[in-house]
Design a protein around this motif. Structure first.
Motif, PDB file in Angstrom:
ATOM      1  N   LYS A   1       0.826  -1.213   0.000  1.00  0.00           N
ATOM      2  CA  LYS A   1       0.000   0.000   0.000  1.00  0.00           C
ATOM      3  C   LYS A   1       0.862   1.266   0.000  1.00  0.00           C
ATOM      4  O   LYS A   1       1.983   1.282   0.519  1.00  0.00           O
ATOM      5  CB  LYS A   1      -0.924   0.015   1.223  1.00  0.00           C
ATOM      6  CG  LYS A   1      -2.058  -1.008   1.151  1.00  0.00           C
ATOM      7  CD  LYS A   1      -2.961  -0.907   2.369  1.00  0.00           C
ATOM      8  CE  LYS A   1      -4.130  -1.881   2.264  1.00  0.00           C
ATOM      9  NZ  LYS A   1      -5.111  -1.467   1.240  1.00  0.00           N
TER      10      LYS A   1
ATOM     11  N   THR B   1      -3.889  12.340  -0.901  1.00  0.00           N
ATOM     12  CA  THR B   1      -3.921  11.924   0.501  1.00  0.00           C
ATOM     13  C   THR B   1      -2.759  12.564   1.262  1.00  0.00           C
ATOM     14  O   THR B   1      -2.915  13.011   2.404  1.00  0.00           O
ATOM     15  CB  THR B   1      -3.826  10.386   0.621  1.00  0.00           C
ATOM     16  OG1 THR B   1      -4.851   9.795  -0.172  1.00  0.00           O
ATOM     17  CG2 THR B   1      -3.974   9.942   2.064  1.00  0.00           C
TER      18      THR B   1
ATOM     19  N   ARG C   1      -7.260   3.565  10.114  1.00  0.00           N
ATOM     20  CA  ARG C   1      -8.571   3.603   9.472  1.00  0.00           C
ATOM     21  C   ARG C   1      -8.423   3.561   7.955  1.00  0.00           C
ATOM     22  O   ARG C   1      -9.160   2.849   7.254  1.00  0.00           O
ATOM     23  CB  ARG C   1      -9.313   4.866   9.897  1.00  0.00           C
ATOM     24  CG  ARG C   1     -10.702   5.004   9.268  1.00  0.00           C
ATOM     25  CD  ARG C   1     -11.503   6.138   9.895  1.00  0.00           C
ATOM     26  NE  ARG C   1     -10.846   7.433   9.733  1.00  0.00           N
ATOM     27  CZ  ARG C   1     -10.333   8.154  10.726  1.00  0.00           C
ATOM     28  NH1 ARG C   1     -10.383   7.695  11.962  1.00  0.00           N
ATOM     29  NH2 ARG C   1      -9.758   9.324  10.484  1.00  0.00           N
ATOM     30  N   GLY C   2      -7.442   4.312   7.415  1.00  0.00           N
ATOM     31  CA  GLY C   2      -7.222   4.315   5.974  1.00  0.00           C
ATOM     32  C   GLY C   2      -6.830   2.947   5.442  1.00  0.00           C
ATOM     33  O   GLY C   2      -7.272   2.535   4.360  1.00  0.00           O
TER      34      GLY C   2
ATOM     35  N   MET D   1     -10.095   0.772   5.569  1.00  0.00           N
ATOM     36  CA  MET D   1     -11.128   1.167   4.610  1.00  0.00           C
ATOM     37  C   MET D   1     -10.668   1.001   3.168  1.00  0.00           C
ATOM     38  O   MET D   1     -11.501   0.799   2.272  1.00  0.00           O
ATOM     39  CB  MET D   1     -11.536   2.630   4.856  1.00  0.00           C
ATOM     40  CG  MET D   1     -12.166   2.881   6.211  1.00  0.00           C
ATOM     41  SD  MET D   1     -13.576   1.799   6.565  1.00  0.00           S
ATOM     42  CE  MET D   1     -14.726   2.332   5.290  1.00  0.00           C
ATOM     43  N   SER D   2      -9.368   1.028   2.900  1.00  0.00           N
ATOM     44  CA  SER D   2      -8.891   0.816   1.527  1.00  0.00           C
ATOM     45  C   SER D   2      -8.930  -0.654   1.143  1.00  0.00           C
ATOM     46  O   SER D   2      -8.780  -0.997  -0.043  1.00  0.00           O
ATOM     47  CB  SER D   2      -7.469   1.364   1.369  1.00  0.00           C
ATOM     48  OG  SER D   2      -6.574   0.713   2.257  1.00  0.00           O
ATOM     49  N   ALA D   3      -9.118  -1.524   2.121  1.00  0.00           N
ATOM     50  CA  ALA D   3      -9.304  -2.966   1.896  1.00  0.00           C
ATOM     51  C   ALA D   3      -8.246  -3.536   0.948  1.00  0.00           C
ATOM     52  O   ALA D   3      -7.065  -3.449   1.224  1.00  0.00           O
ATOM     53  CB  ALA D   3     -10.728  -3.221   1.394  1.00  0.00           C
TER      54      ALA D   3
ATOM     55  N   VAL E   1      -4.082   4.321  -0.849  1.00  0.00           N
ATOM     56  CA  VAL E   1      -4.930   4.862   0.220  1.00  0.00           C
ATOM     57  C   VAL E   1      -5.357   6.263  -0.184  1.00  0.00           C
ATOM     58  O   VAL E   1      -4.520   7.162  -0.358  1.00  0.00           O
ATOM     59  CB  VAL E   1      -4.170   4.905   1.567  1.00  0.00           C
ATOM     60  CG1 VAL E   1      -5.066   5.480   2.661  1.00  0.00           C
ATOM     61  CG2 VAL E   1      -3.681   3.519   1.953  1.00  0.00           C
TER      62      VAL E   1
ATOM     63  N   GLU F   1     -10.609   9.723   1.032  1.00  0.00           N
ATOM     64  CA  GLU F   1     -11.872   9.242   1.615  1.00  0.00           C
ATOM     65  C   GLU F   1     -11.670   8.034   2.512  1.00  0.00           C
ATOM     66  O   GLU F   1     -12.499   7.742   3.377  1.00  0.00           O
ATOM     67  CB  GLU F   1     -12.881   8.917   0.503  1.00  0.00           C
ATOM     68  CG  GLU F   1     -12.362   7.956  -0.565  1.00  0.00           C
ATOM     69  CD  GLU F   1     -11.829   8.680  -1.784  1.00  0.00           C
ATOM     70  OE1 GLU F   1     -11.987   8.159  -2.899  1.00  0.00           O
ATOM     71  OE2 GLU F   1     -11.244   9.780  -1.614  1.00  0.00           O
ATOM     72  N   HIS F   2     -10.582   7.292   2.320  1.00  0.00           N
ATOM     73  CA  HIS F   2     -10.284   6.178   3.218  1.00  0.00           C
ATOM     74  C   HIS F   2      -9.825   6.697   4.584  1.00  0.00           C
ATOM     75  O   HIS F   2     -10.168   6.136   5.622  1.00  0.00           O
ATOM     76  CB  HIS F   2      -9.183   5.294   2.623  1.00  0.00           C
ATOM     77  CG  HIS F   2      -9.568   4.651   1.334  1.00  0.00           C
ATOM     78  ND1 HIS F   2      -8.670   4.444   0.300  1.00  0.00           N
ATOM     79  CD2 HIS F   2     -10.765   4.183   0.882  1.00  0.00           C
ATOM     80  CE1 HIS F   2      -9.279   3.866  -0.710  1.00  0.00           C
ATOM     81  NE2 HIS F   2     -10.554   3.697  -0.388  1.00  0.00           N
ATOM     82  N   ILE F   3      -9.047   7.781   4.563  1.00  0.00           N
ATOM     83  CA  ILE F   3      -8.581   8.394   5.817  1.00  0.00           C
ATOM     84  C   ILE F   3      -9.731   9.107   6.508  1.00  0.00           C
ATOM     85  O   ILE F   3      -9.874   9.052   7.729  1.00  0.00           O
ATOM     86  CB  ILE F   3      -7.436   9.401   5.530  1.00  0.00           C
ATOM     87  CG1 ILE F   3      -6.251   8.692   4.856  1.00  0.00           C
ATOM     88  CG2 ILE F   3      -6.998  10.103   6.807  1.00  0.00           C
ATOM     89  CD1 ILE F   3      -5.490   7.758   5.745  1.00  0.00           C
TER      90      ILE F   3
END
Length: 448
Positions: free
Chosen positions: A334, A340, A362-363, A366-368, A373, A376-378
């Motif tokens: 990643k 970002t 969280r990022g 949420m970025s799975a 990243v 919006e993932h952060i």
């Protein structure tokens, strides 16, 4: 390199005066704090003022025998049986009944030294195992990552202070990484192989937690100072300690000894103390809210950790550090999208490093399965253009949805100034046009 020898305490219980004196001399020459007794009655008398880690018990005493006395003595400490060759079977039974092991008379100096060293090494290993198991369950501590001049200075001070035994105080806002600085101090010191004990100085901490307790002859509990042994005790939020606790802690730092609750004998302490605070201790001492003697002792070695908004060049090195050390999606390579990076560096991070670490985690989640990243993932909270809420380029505008009281206007303005000057009370006082002492009084009312 300096080493710190443990202050282990041993009680020798042997009715043969010659053997008693001989073994006591041998144990003391090995560096242990040792006492002796010749009977059960004398043993109980010694135990009123001496708290041993180990008792060496002769299996035959004039007023009892070892097997009878063993369960009672084990309430105080670990017990090692001392026996003649012909009573080995009885000694083996004593070990099965709870003794740590046995020594056969006559005991050679070499055998005594080896047996005692092995016993205390085993105790230390068991304690270390419990400690590291607890550490493994806690959150991973932050390394001293950062490219700013401020963090370079922190690393320089850590390398200098690590060589000393003097208490250190680490100052900075909540979340800036004071615990990581304390852990780095410990890791670079001669105590690195010892324990690093974190003590949260909140309302739940009592004297027994810190100093231990000896209520009566059979109820003993080891406090955190004893658990630290020759390691480091990190006192987080030391400003929250009660005046009584501050006084007792000052005594430990000054004398290297302390008295557990209910005990009549002082215990040695060779641990190093590192404290952390998010408030101005000098100001608290001036207002008699913190013991001045403790403040002066701590202030000789001080490390200031600035908030993340004051060292923006550290944001991305820290973000990359958290990204590489992630626990989720480690099989995916990643990286951060350019937008970002912009979002991370433009944000003011009121929660400091702790907030940044949580945002990166969280990022990652949420970025799975994605390798990039995105902002919006952060999902950083929205913030203003750098001015505090209700502030404008030319001044401050206070807005309320009701008719405010004078106290509400004052408190709202104080909060705006605290936000604007990042909690710096001196700058707040200058903006208000009053003394720092009066500002402190107003802030106390605000907190209350």
């Amino acid at each position: 390199m300096e080493t710190h020898k443990p202050h282990h305490r041993i009680l020798l219980i042997e009715d043969d005066k010659t053997l008693n004196r001989l073994m006591l001399d041998q144990v003391q020459r090995l560096g242990y704090d040792a006492r002796s007794a010749a009977s059960r009655e004398e043993t109980l008398e010694v135990l009123r003022g001496f708290s041993p880690d180990l008792a060496i018990l002769d299996i035959r005493l004039p007023d009892t025998d070892g097997m009878t006395f063993l369960p009672e003595l084990r309430e105080y400490c670990a017990v090692m049986i001392l026996t003649a060759y012909g009573s080995i079977d009885q000694a083996v039974n004593a070990v099965k009944a709870g003794a740590t092991e046995f020594l056969v008379k006559p005991v050679s100096p070499q055998n005594l030294e080896l047996t005692l060293a092995r016993f205390f090494e085993t105790v230390a290993l068991k304690r270390d195992l419990a400690f590291w198991q607890a550490q493994a369950q806690s959150a991973t501590q932050v390394d001293l990552v950062g490219e700013s001049a401020q963090m370079a200075e922190v690393r320089r001070l850590v390398s200098i202070f690590a060589a000393a035994d003097t208490p250190v105080v680490i100052c900075g806002e909540s979340g800036v990484g004071k615990g990581a600085v304390a852990a780095s101090l410990h890791a670079q010191s001669t105590r690195a192989n010892g324990r690093f004990i974190t003590v949260d100085c909140d309302d739940t901490l009592n004297e027994a937690d810190l100093f231990g307790q000896d209520s009566g002859n059979k109820e003993r509990s080891e406090g955190l100072i004893a658990a630290a042994d020759n390691g480091t005790i990190f006192l987080n939020d030391i400003d929250k300690l009660s005046p009584a606790m501050q006084s007792k802690l000052l005594r430990v730092m000054e004398t290297g000894s302390y008295r557990p609750l209910g005990a009549t004998a002082a215990m040695p302490s060779t641990a190093r103390f590192v404290a952390a605070t998010g408030v101005d201790l000098e100001e608290m001492a001036l207002m008699s809210h913190f013991k001045s003697e403790l403040f002066y002792l701590l202030s000789s070695l001080k490390i200031q950790v600035l908030p993340l908004r004051a060292r923006k060049s550290d944001v991305m090195p820290l973000a990359e550090h958290f990204l590489q050390g992630r626990n989720f999606h480690r099989g995916i390579d990643k990286s951060f999208a350019p937008e970002t990076v912009d979002a991370l560096t433009e944000y003011d991070w009121p929660g400091n490093v702790r907030e940044l670490r949580n945002a990166i985690e969280r990022g990652v989640i949420m970025s799975a399965g994605a390798d990039i990243v995105l902002p919006e993932h952060i999902a950083l909270p929205r913030q203003s253009s750098g001015l505090p809420s209700n502030a404008t380029e030319n001044g401050v505008s206070l807005r309320f949805d009701h008719q405010p009281t004078l106290d509400e206007i004052r408190d709202t303005y104080l909060r705006l100034l605290l936000d604007k000057f990042a909690g710096n009370r001196k700058q707040v006082a200058e903006a208000l046009g009053v003394s720092e002492r009066n500002t402190y009084r107003m802030l106390k009312k605000l907190d209350g």
